[in-house]
Design a protein around this motif. Structure first.
Motif, short mmCIF file in Angstrom:
data_model
loop_
_atom_site.label_atom_id
_atom_site.label_comp_id
_atom_site.label_asym_id
_atom_site.label_seq_id
_atom_site.Cartn_x
_atom_site.Cartn_y
_atom_site.Cartn_z
N GLN A 80 0.81 -1.22 0.00
CA GLN A 80 0.00 0.00 0.00
C GLN A 80 0.85 1.28 0.00
O GLN A 80 0.42 2.33 0.47
N THR A 81 2.05 1.16 -0.57
CA THR A 81 2.96 2.31 -0.61
C THR A 81 3.78 2.30 -1.89
O THR A 81 4.33 1.25 -2.28
N ILE A 82 3.86 3.44 -2.53
CA ILE A 82 4.83 3.66 -3.60
C ILE A 82 5.96 4.49 -3.01
O ILE A 82 5.71 5.57 -2.47
N PHE A 83 7.17 3.97 -3.07
CA PHE A 83 8.34 4.60 -2.46
C PHE A 83 9.34 4.87 -3.57
O PHE A 83 10.05 3.98 -4.03
N LEU A 84 9.36 6.12 -4.06
CA LEU A 84 10.18 6.45 -5.21
C LEU A 84 10.47 7.95 -5.21
O LEU A 84 9.55 8.75 -5.05
N PRO A 85 11.73 8.34 -5.38
CA PRO A 85 12.08 9.77 -5.31
C PRO A 85 11.78 10.53 -6.61
O PRO A 85 12.64 11.19 -7.20
N ALA A 86 10.52 10.44 -7.06
CA ALA A 86 10.13 11.05 -8.33
C ALA A 86 9.39 12.37 -8.13
O ALA A 86 8.96 12.98 -9.11
N GLY A 87 9.25 12.81 -6.88
CA GLY A 87 8.58 14.08 -6.61
C GLY A 87 7.20 14.12 -7.23
O GLY A 87 6.48 13.11 -7.25
N ASP A 88 6.84 15.26 -7.75
CA ASP A 88 5.56 15.42 -8.43
C ASP A 88 5.75 15.58 -9.94
O ASP A 88 4.88 16.10 -10.64
N GLY A 89 6.91 15.15 -10.42
CA GLY A 89 7.18 15.23 -11.84
C GLY A 89 6.24 14.34 -12.64
O GLY A 89 5.82 13.27 -12.17
N LYS A 90 5.91 14.77 -13.83
CA LYS A 90 5.02 14.01 -14.70
C LYS A 90 5.82 13.32 -15.81
O LYS A 90 6.85 13.83 -16.25
N VAL A 91 5.29 12.18 -16.25
CA VAL A 91 6.00 11.34 -17.20
C VAL A 91 5.06 11.00 -18.36
O VAL A 91 3.86 10.81 -18.16
N ASN A 92 5.62 10.92 -19.56
CA ASN A 92 4.85 10.43 -20.69
C ASN A 92 5.13 8.93 -20.84
O ASN A 92 6.27 8.53 -21.06
N PHE A 93 4.07 8.14 -20.71
CA PHE A 93 4.21 6.68 -20.77
C PHE A 93 3.68 6.14 -22.10
O PHE A 93 2.80 6.74 -22.73
N ALA A 94 4.20 4.97 -22.51
CA ALA A 94 3.74 4.32 -23.74
C ALA A 94 3.88 2.81 -23.59
O ALA A 94 4.86 2.32 -23.03
N LEU A 95 2.89 2.08 -24.10
CA LEU A 95 2.88 0.62 -24.03
C LEU A 95 3.75 0.06 -25.15
O LEU A 95 3.61 0.45 -26.32
N ARG A 96 4.62 -0.89 -24.83
CA ARG A 96 5.57 -1.39 -25.82
C ARG A 96 4.88 -2.02 -27.04
O ARG A 96 5.32 -1.81 -28.17
N ASN A 97 3.82 -2.79 -26.81
CA ASN A 97 3.13 -3.41 -27.95
C ASN A 97 2.58 -2.35 -28.90
O ASN A 97 2.58 -2.54 -30.12
N GLU A 98 2.12 -1.24 -28.34
CA GLU A 98 1.56 -0.18 -29.19
C GLU A 98 2.66 0.61 -29.89
O GLU A 98 2.46 1.11 -31.00
N ILE A 99 3.83 0.73 -29.25
CA ILE A 99 4.97 1.34 -29.93
C ILE A 99 5.32 0.51 -31.16
O ILE A 99 5.56 1.05 -32.25
N ALA A 100 5.34 -0.83 -31.00
CA ALA A 100 5.64 -1.72 -32.13
C ALA A 100 4.59 -1.56 -33.23
O ALA A 100 4.93 -1.55 -34.42
N GLU A 101 3.33 -1.41 -32.84
CA GLU A 101 2.26 -1.22 -33.83
C GLU A 101 2.46 0.09 -34.59
O GLU A 101 2.30 0.14 -35.82
N ALA A 102 2.81 1.15 -33.87
CA ALA A 102 3.04 2.44 -34.51
C ALA A 102 4.23 2.35 -35.48
O ALA A 102 4.19 2.92 -36.58
N LEU A 103 5.26 1.64 -35.08
CA LEU A 103 6.42 1.44 -35.96
C LEU A 103 6.01 0.70 -37.23
O LEU A 103 6.42 1.07 -38.33
N ALA A 104 5.18 -0.33 -37.07
CA ALA A 104 4.72 -1.09 -38.23
C ALA A 104 3.92 -0.19 -39.17
O ALA A 104 4.05 -0.29 -40.40
N ASN A 105 3.12 0.69 -38.60
CA ASN A 105 2.34 1.61 -39.42
C ASN A 105 3.24 2.55 -40.21
O ASN A 105 2.95 2.88 -41.37
#
Length: 209
Positions: A80-105
């Protein structure tokens, strides 16, 4: 980057008509960044590729959604805890399978020469928001703690995490805290022809009991 540059030069000499290079999303090229040890090769490769004259397409990938459990722990609903020194910074995430699909396109369509795409969603997400999503998904209160980096490293070492992984996780977390990968983009959805999987959807599929 020497091997990358050698490969590009060889491709140029043998008449390769296009190179698609997978890199990473970032706000800027910053030698003082915590991620420069990873970024340096990518930046040098991109610059060399642009100079060769070979038509290219750059895929600047967001941080893999698939790796969120590695950073928050696969048993996060029990701790019940996330312990990570990431502050309140925001991240752009992407799913690997969908990256592969975009590459194929890209490989099967025209008009991508000398283009650079930021591969991630149009909404970026902090680890505090990830904790909130998990609270909503699980019905348990998931807390987010962003410790000092040295405290984080000490705690990880106490749990026998190898030093190589501790340093890598810490470097990414620092970069996250600095918003280094906070780059909203519509490129990914445009290449997929639909919205990419968002963080909440991924977490629901991964952690819903």
């Amino acid at each position: 980057s020497v091997q990358h540059i050698n490969a590009i030069n060889a491709a140029n000499e043998t008449g390769v008509k296009q190179i698609i290079y997978t890199s990473f999303i970032r706000q800027k090229d910053d030698p003082t960044s915590a991620l420069w040890f990873i970024a340096k090769d990518h930046v040098e490769t991109e610059k060399h590729l642009e100079l060769t004259g070979i038509p290219y397409t750059l895929f600047k990938n967001g941080f893999y959604l698939d790796m969120i459990p590695d950073f928050i722990g696969p048993n996060v609903l029990e701790t019940q805890t996330i312990f990570l020194p990431a502050g309140d910074g925001k991240v752009n995430f992407a799913l690997r399978n969908e990256i592969a699909e975009a590459l194929a396109n890209v490989l099967t369509s025209e008009g991508h020469e000398n283009k650079s795409y930021n591969i991630g969603g149009d909404t970026t997400v902090s680890f505090r928001e990830i904790a909130d999503y998990l609270t909503e998904i699980s019905g348990k209160k998931i807390s987010y703690i962003s410790p000092e980096v040295e405290v984080y490293k000490f705690e990880m070492a106490k749990h026998n995490v190898p030093e190589m992984y501790i340093n890598m996780f810490a470097a990414f977390a620092i970069a996250f805290s600095e918003n280094a990968m906070n780059v909203p983009s519509k490129d990914f959805a445009n290449l997929l022809g639909r919205d990419a999987t968002d963080v909440k959807t991924f977490l629901t599929k991964t952690f819903h009991k």
